[in-house]
Structure formats: C-alpha cells, structure tokens
Design a protein around this motif. Structure first.
Motif, PDB file in Angstrom:
ATOM      1  N   ALA A  83      39.661  36.834  41.948  1.00  0.00           N
ATOM      2  CA  ALA A  83      39.382  36.104  40.703  1.00  0.00           C
ATOM      3  C   ALA A  83      37.976  35.531  40.704  1.00  0.00           C
ATOM      4  O   ALA A  83      37.247  35.615  39.699  1.00  0.00           O
ATOM      5  N   LEU A  84      37.552  34.955  41.813  1.00  0.00           N
ATOM      6  CA  LEU A  84      36.221  34.353  41.879  1.00  0.00           C
ATOM      7  C   LEU A  84      35.123  35.409  41.862  1.00  0.00           C
ATOM      8  O   LEU A  84      34.063  35.209  41.246  1.00  0.00           O
ATOM      9  N   ARG A  85      35.360  36.523  42.533  1.00  0.00           N
ATOM     10  CA  ARG A  85      34.358  37.597  42.535  1.00  0.00           C
ATOM     11  C   ARG A  85      34.142  38.119  41.126  1.00  0.00           C
ATOM     12  O   ARG A  85      33.000  38.368  40.704  1.00  0.00           O
ATOM     13  N   THR A  88      32.417  35.047  39.005  1.00  0.00           N
ATOM     14  CA  THR A  88      31.110  34.534  39.392  1.00  0.00           C
ATOM     15  C   THR A  88      30.145  35.615  39.858  1.00  0.00           C
ATOM     16  O   THR A  88      28.955  35.344  39.991  1.00  0.00           O
ATOM     17  N   ARG A  89      30.661  36.810  40.151  1.00  0.00           N
ATOM     18  CA  ARG A  89      29.882  37.908  40.715  1.00  0.00           C
ATOM     19  C   ARG A  89      29.365  37.589  42.123  1.00  0.00           C
ATOM     20  O   ARG A  89      28.407  38.211  42.604  1.00  0.00           O
ATOM     21  N   ALA A  90      29.984  36.614  42.769  1.00  0.00           N
ATOM     22  CA  ALA A  90      29.661  36.328  44.160  1.00  0.00           C
ATOM     23  C   ALA A  90      30.084  37.508  45.026  1.00  0.00           C
ATOM     24  O   ALA A  90      31.052  38.214  44.725  1.00  0.00           O
ATOM     25  N   GLY A 135      47.476  37.210  46.769  1.00  0.00           N
ATOM     26  CA  GLY A 135      46.791  37.315  45.492  1.00  0.00           C
ATOM     27  C   GLY A 135      46.629  38.753  45.046  1.00  0.00           C
ATOM     28  O   GLY A 135      47.578  39.537  45.034  1.00  0.00           O
ATOM     29  N   THR A 136      45.390  39.116  44.712  1.00  0.00           N
ATOM     30  CA  THR A 136      45.048  40.444  44.218  1.00  0.00           C
ATOM     31  C   THR A 136      44.090  41.095  45.206  1.00  0.00           C
ATOM     32  O   THR A 136      43.213  40.414  45.746  1.00  0.00           O
ATOM     33  N   PRO A 137      44.234  42.392  45.472  1.00  0.00           N
ATOM     34  CA  PRO A 137      43.270  43.050  46.367  1.00  0.00           C
ATOM     35  C   PRO A 137      41.837  42.843  45.880  1.00  0.00           C
ATOM     36  O   PRO A 137      41.585  42.777  44.673  1.00  0.00           O
TER      37      PRO A 137
END
Length: 316
Positions: A83-85, A88-90, A135-137
């Motif tokens: 979710a964060l990737r 935020t594109r981190a 979570g999600t892969p």
C-alpha cells in the motif's frame, strides 16, 4: 488499533508503538533526513493508521517517503509495504533472502507456519487466525547486503548489517550520524507464551555477539527494536546478555530431551514446550527442528530414522 502517540527519540528518528496483543508490542521507526525519509519495516496491514500518524508527526509527506527498509520477511514487518509503495512510490529495500517472502505471500505462509502440516495441521482455524496478518504481495525494488547504504541527505546515512539467526536473511540498520541502531527480530522475545523462535541457532548466537561488539566499538547511543522498547547502549547490552542466557536454556532443554532411546521431533518439541512453559505452535516447532539439525551436525546427537533422534553423550 491500540497505538501510542509517535515520539521523536533523537533528532530525525521517530517511533510509534502498536500493541499487537497483550504480550507483544510492535515498534515502527521512521528516519528523516534533509532530502527524504525511510520507514524501517511495515508492520501488519493493521499498522497503516499508526504509520500515517508517525509520518504526520514527523512532518513527512507521501512524496518525502523515499524508502521502505525491511529487516526480514515475517508478516508483521511487511504488511503495509504494498500500500505504501503504491501511494508514495517509495522503494522497497530488503536482504536478498527476504525477497521471496515479501513477493510471494503464499510461499511465506507455507514456509513460515505450515512447514510441517503432518505435525501442526493446516487447519481452517489456523488460516483464519493468520489471514488478517498477511497483507498484499509487494515487489522488492532494491536488494542490499552487508555494508550497503541508504542516504537521506544532511549526513543521515543508514548502513545495512546482515544479522542472520532468527531467520536466514535479516538486516539491521546503523544510522551513524545519531549513532542509532535499528533492529528487527534478531533480538527475540524471551518471555512470551510462545517461542519467538530462531532458525539458525549458531548464527543467532554469532549475531548477538556481533551486536555486542558493534555497540561498544561504534559508540552506539540508542538502539531501536521491533518488539522491545528503545534503550541506551548499557541497557541494550544487558538485554543481549538476557537473550544469550535464554538461548543457552533453549539449547539445554532441547538437547536434554534426548536420551539413548530414539525420540521423535514431535516428542522433543512437546517436551521442550512443557519444560519451558510455552504453547505448542509452529514457531517453536521450527526452532526445535533447527536445534536438532545443528546438534546432529556437531555430533551431540544422531538422527536414527525419519525425525528420530538419540543423544550422543561425551565420555568422562
């Protein structure tokens, strides 16, 4: 979600505590530099609100979060990465040995919790308990090994330390400008109702010894841990001694369960759980199996059949 208000432990290092259960806390950490920030581990899927509060308290906007740094691939350290990737594109940064579990959660579940379904059954109840914690892969963008660095600007640099033992691939992160050490689960819980576990006992001990030397040699000021409150160097050295004593107790209990007559893995596991007052579950089973494997390799035990072991007693 039961979590505390975020706190700034030292300039640029922020922490929030989420209580996973009555006995297990989870501490999440954010390191902020002049050019961006890095989150160390992603908690569970339920950790996202706590991480959002952590970022807000530190003044970190989505576009400022540059890295999602992983310590290891257990589910309570990767749950928000996808979710964060996306948001935020981190970039996700991990040890090469952690990639499989971050990118393939089915393999993660099988190998983490369902590795011996003949002993700990793959039941609907177990899957129902674990499913919400996965979570999600998530793709891993960068793999990093010993000595690799992540730069956040303003002299804030996180250096990767390989610390195997709890799992095969685990990283710690040393931020030299603040002399802060950020760790995952290499310092395991010692008093929970279940075994926190370790898969490589000898390497676990070596990593504990390395952390002791590193703390002294590098003048570490603060140590941030995933399942213990942060602490100064002296308190951390005391904690390392406690974990080493615990490791000795685990080793003695497992090998003490062996005798001249063959004992099965299941028997040794159950006796170890009973003798140390832990519930019988998959983490403890994997740990006992790892200790027996190393005892055989060291000549302190023999494998005399499928999952059957006897002690090799020294003379004199």
């Amino acid at each position: 979600m039961d979590c505390d208000d975020p706190v700034e432990l030292v300039p640029g290092v922020w922490q929030v505590r989420q209580q996973l259960s009555q006995e297990v806390p989870l501490y999440l950490h954010l390191v902020v530099g002049a050019e961006g920030a890095a989150l160390v581990d992603g908690g569970l899927p339920s950790s996202l609100p706590a991480i959002e509060r952590l970022m807000a308290a530190a003044g970190v906007r989505d576009r400022d979060l540059r890295f999602l740094l992983n310590t290891h691939g257990h589910h309570d350290h990767i749950g928000t990465f996808a979710a964060l990737r996306t948001r935020t594109r981190a970039r996700v940064v991990a040890d090469p040995a952690a990639v499989r579990w971050i990118e393939d959660l089915d393999a993660n579940l099988r190998e983490f919790a369902l590795h011996r379904p003949d002993i700990v059954a793959d039941s609907p109840e177990l899957r129902a308990e674990l499913a919400p914690t996965f979570g999600t892969p998530c793709p891993v963008d960068v793999t990093i090994t010993e000595g690799g660095t992540v730069r956040l600007g303003g002299g804030v640099v996180l250096e990767a330390l390989q610390l195997p033992g709890h799992v095969v691939g685990e990283l710690g992160w040393l931020e030299r400008s603040s002399r802060t050490l950020l760790l995952g689960d290499i310092v395991t819980g010692t008093s929970w109702s279940f075994f926190h576990g370790h898969l490589l006992p000898t390497q676990f001990r070596r990593s504990l010894h390395r952390l002791r030397a590193l703390t002294l040699d590098e003048g570490v000021h603060l140590v941030c841990l995933a399942h213990y409150a942060s602490r100064a160097a002296g308190e951390f050295l005391d904690l390392l001694a406690e974990v080493e004593r615990y490791l000795d107790q685990v080793t003695d209990t497992i090998e003490g369960a062996l005798g001249a007559a063959p004992r099965s893995l299941t028997e040794v596991w159950r006796r170890t759980c009973a003798d140390m007052g832990r519930v019988e579950e998959f983490r403890g089973l994997a740990m006992v199996q790892a200790h027996l494997r190393e005892a055989v390799a060291a000549g302190r035990a023999r494998c005399v059949g499928p999952d059957l072991y006897v002690a090799v007693r020294s003379e004199g």
